[in-house]
Write an enzyme that holds these catalytic residues in place. Structure first.
Site, PDB file in Angstrom:
ATOM      1  N   GLN A 181      -7.701  -4.986   9.175  1.00 15.48           N
ATOM      2  CA  GLN A 181      -6.635  -4.627  10.118  1.00 15.48           C
ATOM      3  C   GLN A 181      -7.030  -3.435  10.988  1.00 15.48           C
ATOM      4  OE1 GLN A 181      -2.397  -5.171   8.659  1.00 15.48           O
ATOM      5  NE2 GLN A 181      -3.427  -5.000   6.683  1.00 15.48           N
ATOM      6  N   ARG A 197       1.895 -11.220   9.956  1.00 20.17           N
ATOM      7  CA  ARG A 197       3.255 -10.680  10.132  1.00 20.17           C
ATOM      8  C   ARG A 197       4.294 -11.692   9.654  1.00 20.17           C
ATOM      9  NH1 ARG A 197       1.820  -6.320   9.435  1.00 20.17           N
ATOM     10  NH2 ARG A 197      -0.134  -7.419   9.081  1.00 20.17           N
ATOM     11  N   LYS A 226       0.816  -1.221   0.000  1.00 19.83           N
ATOM     12  CA  LYS A 226       0.000   0.000   0.000  1.00 19.83           C
ATOM     13  C   LYS A 226       0.849   1.270   0.000  1.00 19.83           C
ATOM     14  CE  LYS A 226      -0.722   0.544   4.970  1.00 19.83           C
ATOM     15  NZ  LYS A 226      -0.004   1.821   5.073  1.00 19.83           N
ATOM     16  N   THR A 227       1.975   1.270   0.737  1.00 20.21           N
ATOM     17  CA  THR A 227       2.820   2.469   0.775  1.00 20.21           C
ATOM     18  C   THR A 227       3.369   2.771  -0.611  1.00 20.21           C
ATOM     19  OG1 THR A 227       3.432   1.942   3.057  1.00 20.21           O
ATOM     20  CG2 THR A 227       4.801   3.554   1.908  1.00 20.21           C
ATOM     21  N   ASP A 274      -3.827   7.666   4.342  1.00 13.77           N
ATOM     22  CA  ASP A 274      -3.289   6.333   4.606  1.00 13.77           C
ATOM     23  C   ASP A 274      -3.929   5.779   5.882  1.00 13.77           C
ATOM     24  OD1 ASP A 274      -1.731   4.066   4.411  1.00 13.77           O
ATOM     25  OD2 ASP A 274       0.047   4.987   5.314  1.00 13.77           O
ATOM     26  N   GLU A 275      -4.001   4.461   5.994  1.00 12.84           N
ATOM     27  CA  GLU A 275      -4.556   3.785   7.183  1.00 12.84           C
ATOM     28  C   GLU A 275      -5.958   4.329   7.503  1.00 12.84           C
ATOM     29  OE1 GLU A 275      -3.166   1.249   8.253  1.00 12.84           O
ATOM     30  OE2 GLU A 275      -0.991   1.408   8.073  1.00 12.84           O
TER      31      GLU A 275
END
Length: 720
Positions: free
Chosen positions: A253, A614, A34-35, A222-223
């Protein structure tokens, strides 16, 4: 470029980068880049002719904003002199800049101060005095917690008063009004005001809203799943005019509901922006297919979500493992033994480095047993997001008392405890006694009996010192005659240390967390007694000392590589080749609070999903048959999430029902199952070592899957 990283943008990423107008929701699953999408999109907007300073990008941390800015500018290369860059910042930083320009409209000076925690507490105490509410009814820390909650929901003092239900909330609402008046009179805002006042500015002054929103033609967030109501309304004000809003996030998330984050924003994005385009990023560049299979299966048990399925781009992979241990000590012993084998393989092959490994847990109390075992094994570790268990003030206080019991001549420990909790023995009185001890060449403890007759001490101080000395002597007389756990527990009760914690930590949540550490410390004594037939106080103190707590500090340059211990909340956004997700039991994950309250299970499931995703190469999930609670080993219920991710919904439902019945009564696993308790003598020694060795069975680099029987039998026990 690490294995599995995309050499270029995939189809979905290209679609997100190339869609430059209108509202866009990018559902970016874990590990889908995503970044990369956000930074490439900023670069693409600029290449398309949008002036850089007309682009606003918002995120939640300064670190994330800095990283986003650096990546975007690196893609653009050198800029002409005088070109303003995109405005990339956190929500709070943006709001400070807005308020500096318009604060006078709200009655604040443009140079308004931003109060820190100490300033807030002073003002809260003053507000409580003004409304004549005593400390026994409402403490400053509790008031600030309630005010922070109201502000995050966008509630002014008058609205807070209308919504208050309990007596405590009604008193707090009155004080909230005085608190805000005090802030304004001082020309100050607190941290939550930065959002609240920006939203108020936009609502009350359309010209200010227009001036600010006109500064930008494109807004990126973002987020997005972590936005609260205030943040949502602020970004909507910036984007309403041009409708060029791109939000990137993952509802699966969303794990910060306790901070005010509202998952409804990302779930209802199309309702608020009907013309929105939805793009799903589902190609995962982090984890292998067996890991993603579990994650996908687990998260489908949440019905309120945007459907998406992560697909692995990495080939192969080891099946995740489910391991059962007898208790938390066997769990830590087995996992640390396996880590040691990974770091120092007996057979030739690729060697794992410590920083490749993470142990993830739900609560701050869980790492204690792992810290002890890692120190014994000489394995460097880094505890993220908090102090080492043994460095916590409350644990050091308890250890100091035990050291005085073991050796009253330990002057460092005696000086720490003689006025802890405060008993009216000040520094000047201690100086008087220290002078006597030094003049006569005696330890301080030896001169304490003379305190009542010492004329240099203030009236009553000598008697208070004598009371402390007699209390210590009474507990020393019981050493070796009764269990250490009982002795230590009664000592903590006698000095009323719980009240001291409440005195120091005014916020209820802080005090509860500190007291939980004290309970964990007492439990460690009980576990020590279970492991050693000839357990003694000196033996316990020796074990904690030889654990070498100072060997592996976070800033120790001699240990550049260390395994990571961290909570699941701290792990979000990170990745590790080898992950151990420990304590997979009802009451831990999902947390007991969510079970008791009957809500929040979906967020706990998302937290588990974050933990699973993770892992890059290997994933090991563990649970214990029992854990020590209040000095006794009590059976645990395996987490419903273990069964859900394996597709065993029926057993998961039985585990959930058993947990609801148990925790709903305010009990812990085992409260009504005394016959199932682990006998103290049988739980230690060679048998424990055999059990944990059998459970760990590690072979680097990827152990074979095992213990499905263990999971099955434990599930049956939980549902019976």
């Amino acid at each position: 470029m690490p294995p599995g990283s995309p050499p270029s943008l995939n189809r979905a990423q290209r679609d997100a980068v190339a869609t430059l107008s209108g509202p866009v929701l990018v559902l970016a699953g874990a590990g889908t880049g995503k970044t990369r999408v956000i930074t490439y999109r900023i670069a693409e907007l600029i290449r398309s002719g949008i002036a850089p300073h007309r682009i606003l990008a918002m995120t939640f941390t300064n670190k994330a904003a800095r990283e986003m800015r650096e990546r975007a500018l690196a893609l653009l290369g050198k800029r002409p002199r005088g070109t303003k860059p995109p405005e990339i910042s956190t929500f709070h930083s943006l709001c400070v800049r807005v308020l500096r320009r318009h604060a006078r409209l709200l009655g604040y000076p443009e140079e308004f101060a931003i109060y820190d925690r100490g300033d807030q507490e002073s003002l809260a105490r003053s507000a409580l005095r003004d409304v004549r509410v005593g400390n026994d009814k409402l403490r400053p820390g509790d008031l600030l917690a309630l005010i922070g909650g109201w502000k995050n929901r966008g509630l002014s003092p008058s609205k807070a008063e209308d919504s208050a239900e309990k007596d405590k909330e009604q008193l707090a609402a009155l004080a909230y009004n005085r608190y805000q008046l005090g802030l304004k009179a001082s020309g100050a805002m607190d941290f939550d005001d930065l959002l609240l006042n920006t939203e108020a500015l936009f609502a009350q002054f359309p010209e200010a809203r227009f001036a600010e929103s006109s500064r930008f033609d494109h807004v990126l967030v973002d987020e997005y799943q972590d936005t609260n109501d205030l943040q949502y309304r602020i970004l909507k004000a910036f984007a309403d005019r041009h409708r060029n809003l791109c939000v990137v996030g993952d509802d699966d998330q969303s794990i910060y509901g306790w901070r005010g984050a509202e998952i409804a924003h990302i779930l209802g994005f199309q309702r608020d922006w009907p013309e929105a385009k939805i793009i799903r990023l589902e190609e995962n560049y982090r984890s292998t297919e067996p890991i993603l299979k579990l994650a996908n299966t687990l998260i489908t048990h949440n019905t309120a979500r945007h459907p998406k399925t992560l697909r692995a781009t990495r080939e192969g992979g080891f099946d995740p493992r489910f391991l059962r241990f007898e208790d938390e000590v066997a769990e830590s012993e087995g996992i640390v033994r396996e880590i040691d084998l990974r770091l120092n393989p007996k057979e030739p092959g690729p060697k794992v480095i410590p920083s490749d490994i993470a142990i993830l847990f739900r609560t701050n109390e869980q790492p204690r047993a792992f810290e002890l075992e890692l120190r014994r094994a000489g394995i460097a570790y880094k505890l993220v997001g908090g102090l080492s268990f043994y460095d916590r003030r409350e644990v050091r206080d308890c250890l100091a008392y035990l050291r005085v019991l073991a050796n009253p001549s330990d002057e460092v420990s005696l000086l720490r405890t003689i006025n802890l909790p405060p008993r009216g023995i000040g520094a000047s009185s201690i100086d008087v006694l220290m002078k006597v001890a030094v003049d006569r060449g005696l330890p301080l403890w030896a001169v304490l009996p003379e305190a009542p007759s010492n004329g240099d001490l203030a009236h009553g101080v000598g008697d208070r010192i004598e009371g402390f000395r007699r209390m210590i002597e009474s507990f020393r007389a019981r050493l070796g005659k009764e269990p250490l756990y009982k002795l230590a527990s009664e000592l903590i009760t006698t000095i009323d240390y719980k009240a001291e914690i409440k005195r120091i930590y005014r916020e209820a949540a802080d005090a509860d967390s500190r007291w939980t550490s004290v309970e964990a410390f007492l439990n460690s004594i009980a576990l020590f007694e279970q492991r050693h037939e000839d357990a003694s106080l000196l033996g316990f103190l020796e074990e904690t000392a030889l654990a070498g707590r100072d060997d592996f500090k976070d800033d120790d340059d001699r240990q550049p590589h260390a395994i990571t211990l961290m909570t699941l909340h701290s792990a979000k956004g990170l990745e590790f080749p080898h992950v151990y997700l420990v304590g997979m039991e009802e009451g831990l994950l999902p947390h007991a609070r969510s079970i008791v309250e009957g809500r929040g299970i979906d967020e706990e499931r998302r937290l588990c999903y974050v933990g699973v995703t993770r892992a890059q190469a290997t994933l090991t999930m563990t649970f214990a048959k029992g854990r020590v609670k209040w000095g006794k080993s009590r059976p645990s219920i395996p987490s419903r999430f273990l069964m859900e991710m394996r597709g065993d919904t029926e057993r998961a439902q039985r585990a959930a029902a058993a947990a609801a019945a148990l925790f709903g009564r305010g009990e812990q696993p085992g409260d009504d199952a005394e016959a199932a308790e682990v006998p103290a003598k049988k739980a230690g020694g060679a048998k424990r070592a055999k059990r944990s060795a059998k459970a760990s069975g590690a072979k680097a680099p990827g152990p074979k899957p095992q213990s499905s029987k263990a999971l099955s039998s434990a599930s049956k026990r939980a549902s019976s």
